[in-house]
Design a protein around this motif. Sequence first.
Motif, PDB file in Angstrom:
ATOM      1  N   LEU A   1      33.937  28.569  50.050  1.00  0.00           N
ATOM      2  CA  LEU A   1      34.922  27.316  50.229  1.00  0.00           C
ATOM      3  C   LEU A   1      34.191  26.268  49.245  1.00  0.00           C
ATOM      4  O   LEU A   1      34.979  25.194  48.936  1.00  0.00           O
ATOM      5  CB  LEU A   1      34.842  26.687  51.679  1.00  0.00           C
ATOM      6  N   LYS A   2      33.202  26.327  49.144  1.00  0.00           N
ATOM      7  CA  LYS A   2      32.450  25.065  48.253  1.00  0.00           C
ATOM      8  C   LYS A   2      32.862  25.448  46.681  1.00  0.00           C
ATOM      9  O   LYS A   2      33.095  24.462  45.879  1.00  0.00           O
ATOM     10  CB  LYS A   2      30.976  25.151  48.488  1.00  0.00           C
ATOM     11  N   ALA A   3      32.804  26.703  46.188  1.00  0.00           N
ATOM     12  CA  ALA A   3      33.021  26.903  44.892  1.00  0.00           C
ATOM     13  C   ALA A   3      34.003  28.263  44.556  1.00  0.00           C
ATOM     14  O   ALA A   3      33.675  29.125  44.060  1.00  0.00           O
ATOM     15  CB  ALA A   3      31.501  27.364  44.191  1.00  0.00           C
ATOM     16  N   PRO A   4      35.318  28.031  45.149  1.00  0.00           N
ATOM     17  CA  PRO A   4      36.148  29.029  45.076  1.00  0.00           C
ATOM     18  C   PRO A   4      36.532  29.521  43.556  1.00  0.00           C
ATOM     19  O   PRO A   4      36.554  30.641  43.254  1.00  0.00           O
ATOM     20  CB  PRO A   4      37.431  28.648  45.828  1.00  0.00           C
ATOM     21  N   GLU A   5      36.453  28.372  42.793  1.00  0.00           N
ATOM     22  CA  GLU A   5      36.825  28.608  41.475  1.00  0.00           C
ATOM     23  C   GLU A   5      35.871  29.545  40.491  1.00  0.00           C
ATOM     24  O   GLU A   5      35.939  30.255  39.586  1.00  0.00           O
ATOM     25  CB  GLU A   5      36.723  27.518  40.433  1.00  0.00           C
ATOM     26  N   LYS A   6      34.479  29.705  41.234  1.00  0.00           N
ATOM     27  CA  LYS A   6      33.458  30.565  40.642  1.00  0.00           C
ATOM     28  C   LYS A   6      33.456  31.957  41.181  1.00  0.00           C
ATOM     29  O   LYS A   6      33.130  32.854  40.684  1.00  0.00           O
ATOM     30  CB  LYS A   6      32.074  29.770  40.647  1.00  0.00           C
ATOM     31  N   ILE A   7      33.506  31.813  42.703  1.00  0.00           N
ATOM     32  CA  ILE A   7      33.448  33.180  43.249  1.00  0.00           C
ATOM     33  C   ILE A   7      34.462  34.099  43.493  1.00  0.00           C
ATOM     34  O   ILE A   7      34.570  35.410  43.318  1.00  0.00           O
ATOM     35  CB  ILE A   7      32.927  32.719  44.896  1.00  0.00           C
ATOM     36  N   LEU A   8      35.864  33.358  43.692  1.00  0.00           N
ATOM     37  CA  LEU A   8      36.945  34.244  43.801  1.00  0.00           C
ATOM     38  C   LEU A   8      37.435  35.169  42.676  1.00  0.00           C
ATOM     39  O   LEU A   8      37.748  36.366  42.588  1.00  0.00           O
ATOM     40  CB  LEU A   8      38.169  33.589  44.292  1.00  0.00           C
ATOM     41  N   PRO A   9      37.167  34.612  41.327  1.00  0.00           N
ATOM     42  CA  PRO A   9      37.598  35.463  40.232  1.00  0.00           C
ATOM     43  C   PRO A   9      36.858  36.562  40.129  1.00  0.00           C
ATOM     44  O   PRO A   9      37.112  37.521  39.502  1.00  0.00           O
ATOM     45  CB  PRO A   9      37.476  34.256  39.043  1.00  0.00           C
ATOM     46  N   LYS A  10      35.491  36.312  40.446  1.00  0.00           N
ATOM     47  CA  LYS A  10      34.378  37.517  40.487  1.00  0.00           C
ATOM     48  C   LYS A  10      34.750  38.615  41.637  1.00  0.00           C
ATOM     49  O   LYS A  10      34.765  39.627  41.319  1.00  0.00           O
ATOM     50  CB  LYS A  10      32.913  37.064  40.841  1.00  0.00           C
ATOM     51  N   LEU A  11      35.245  37.861  42.651  1.00  0.00           N
ATOM     52  CA  LEU A  11      35.753  38.909  43.830  1.00  0.00           C
ATOM     53  C   LEU A  11      37.084  39.559  43.448  1.00  0.00           C
ATOM     54  O   LEU A  11      36.977  40.995  43.455  1.00  0.00           O
ATOM     55  CB  LEU A  11      36.015  38.294  45.027  1.00  0.00           C
ATOM     56  N   PHE A  12      38.125  39.054  42.684  1.00  0.00           N
ATOM     57  CA  PHE A  12      39.141  39.591  42.354  1.00  0.00           C
ATOM     58  C   PHE A  12      38.665  40.927  41.021  1.00  0.00           C
ATOM     59  O   PHE A  12      39.330  41.650  41.296  1.00  0.00           O
ATOM     60  CB  PHE A  12      40.254  38.758  41.637  1.00  0.00           C
ATOM     61  N   ALA A  13      37.762  40.209  40.218  1.00  0.00           N
ATOM     62  CA  ALA A  13      37.372  41.460  39.379  1.00  0.00           C
ATOM     63  C   ALA A  13      36.816  42.816  39.896  1.00  0.00           C
ATOM     64  O   ALA A  13      37.025  43.746  39.748  1.00  0.00           O
ATOM     65  CB  ALA A  13      36.429  40.856  38.368  1.00  0.00           C
ATOM     66  N   GLU A  14      35.987  42.390  40.895  1.00  0.00           N
ATOM     67  CA  GLU A  14      35.604  43.626  41.808  1.00  0.00           C
ATOM     68  C   GLU A  14      36.470  44.629  42.476  1.00  0.00           C
ATOM     69  O   GLU A  14      36.265  45.702  42.455  1.00  0.00           O
ATOM     70  CB  GLU A  14      34.475  43.083  42.789  1.00  0.00           C
ATOM     71  N   ILE A  15      37.421  44.021  42.893  1.00  0.00           N
ATOM     72  CA  ILE A  15      38.710  44.636  43.486  1.00  0.00           C
ATOM     73  C   ILE A  15      39.753  45.074  42.839  1.00  0.00           C
ATOM     74  O   ILE A  15      40.763  45.693  43.409  1.00  0.00           O
ATOM     75  CB  ILE A  15      38.840  43.903  44.994  1.00  0.00           C
ATOM     76  N   GLY A  16      39.883  44.722  41.512  1.00  0.00           N
ATOM     77  CA  GLY A  16      40.673  45.117  40.629  1.00  0.00           C
ATOM     78  C   GLY A  16      42.321  44.399  40.744  1.00  0.00           C
ATOM     79  O   GLY A  16      43.287  44.960  40.469  1.00  0.00           O
ATOM     80  N   ILE A  17      42.043  43.101  40.957  1.00  0.00           N
ATOM     81  CA  ILE A  17      43.311  42.324  41.112  1.00  0.00           C
ATOM     82  C   ILE A  17      43.350  41.279  40.060  1.00  0.00           C
ATOM     83  O   ILE A  17      42.187  40.515  40.027  1.00  0.00           O
ATOM     84  CB  ILE A  17      43.644  41.469  42.484  1.00  0.00           C
ATOM     85  N   PRO A  18      44.159  41.182  39.000  1.00  0.00           N
ATOM     86  CA  PRO A  18      44.196  40.114  38.188  1.00  0.00           C
ATOM     87  C   PRO A  18      44.195  38.716  38.554  1.00  0.00           C
ATOM     88  O   PRO A  18      44.877  38.381  39.746  1.00  0.00           O
ATOM     89  CB  PRO A  18      45.800  40.269  37.517  1.00  0.00           C
ATOM     90  N   TRP A  19      43.361  37.718  38.024  1.00  0.00           N
ATOM     91  CA  TRP A  19      43.288  36.724  38.614  1.00  0.00           C
ATOM     92  C   TRP A  19      43.851  35.274  37.701  1.00  0.00           C
ATOM     93  O   TRP A  19      44.287  35.649  36.414  1.00  0.00           O
ATOM     94  CB  TRP A  19      41.603  36.216  38.405  1.00  0.00           C
ATOM     95  N   LYS A  20      44.312  34.443  38.665  1.00  0.00           N
ATOM     96  CA  LYS A  20      45.112  33.042  38.097  1.00  0.00           C
ATOM     97  C   LYS A  20      44.601  32.104  38.676  1.00  0.00           C
ATOM     98  O   LYS A  20      44.417  31.784  39.839  1.00  0.00           O
ATOM     99  CB  LYS A  20      46.731  33.254  38.108  1.00  0.00           C
TER     100      LYS A  20
END
Length: 284
Positions: free
Chosen positions: A186-205
Amino acid sequence: MLWAVPRSASTVFTKFMSFVDNVEVWHEPYVISYLFKSGWLSQRPELLSHSKQLYELYPEGKRGNLRPAETFTYESTKVGLERGAKDPNTKFIFVKDMAFTIHGHYEFMPQQVPIKHVFLIRHPHRYLTSNRAHMLRLLGKPADAFYDVTDGFLMKTEADEMFELWKHVRENVDPKAPVIDSDQYLKAPEKILPKLFAEIGIPWKDSYLSWDASDDIVFKWTSGFEHILFDKITQGQIFNKALSSGKFHSVEKPIPKRDELHPDILNMVDHYMPGYVEMSKHLL
């Protein structure tokens, strides 16, 4: 599959995922199955009485993909997820659920499809304090009432269900299943969520970090009709804040210290803390 603990900002995460390209969303099918299988819901006619009002507010044809909660079972959830998406353009199914509901029922997790498991944890001081207040509201009791753990279903201490599920997945499915912390994402979604998407194989926007604030998106979810719309007639605080969100908001209050906790949850805090500490060592 996102496995969460209660009061961990998992519903706002679900809304965020609803606007990712080519997704089909399932919201708490195992929670709903658990409520009926355990008999907890049938013992509370005051909650069931709201169903009639909801059906009057939302007659057939205005419920979208939502269906009667009683149609959800462990068996049907497993079969439905293994069957795959309804829309041929769908790239993946996102499922948000609570770890405690699958405890003792691992055989009902989908088996015949590729799965990425993600675990959403939160500091026990914070989530158990919030959950205690939530359960007292749900049961119509004042905030200063003693919370009797036998009266609820979200605060049990037979096992650390999240920790046990995480170990099961690591040993049998994915030894590197991602773990994220609620307050951190919640504090840093712009940092954590792109990394998560890379881990689970979903293209990030980057555009995914804001979305339509309307709660109409829930009618596209596969979930229980009464379950997700309960707040509509009770002015409750189960999903309202998350479903009216348009972006993530960090939590400004510090994590409560142990001597600030209500005495009736101290045993639960001590029970869940070791698992949280261990899982925290594996945060994304």
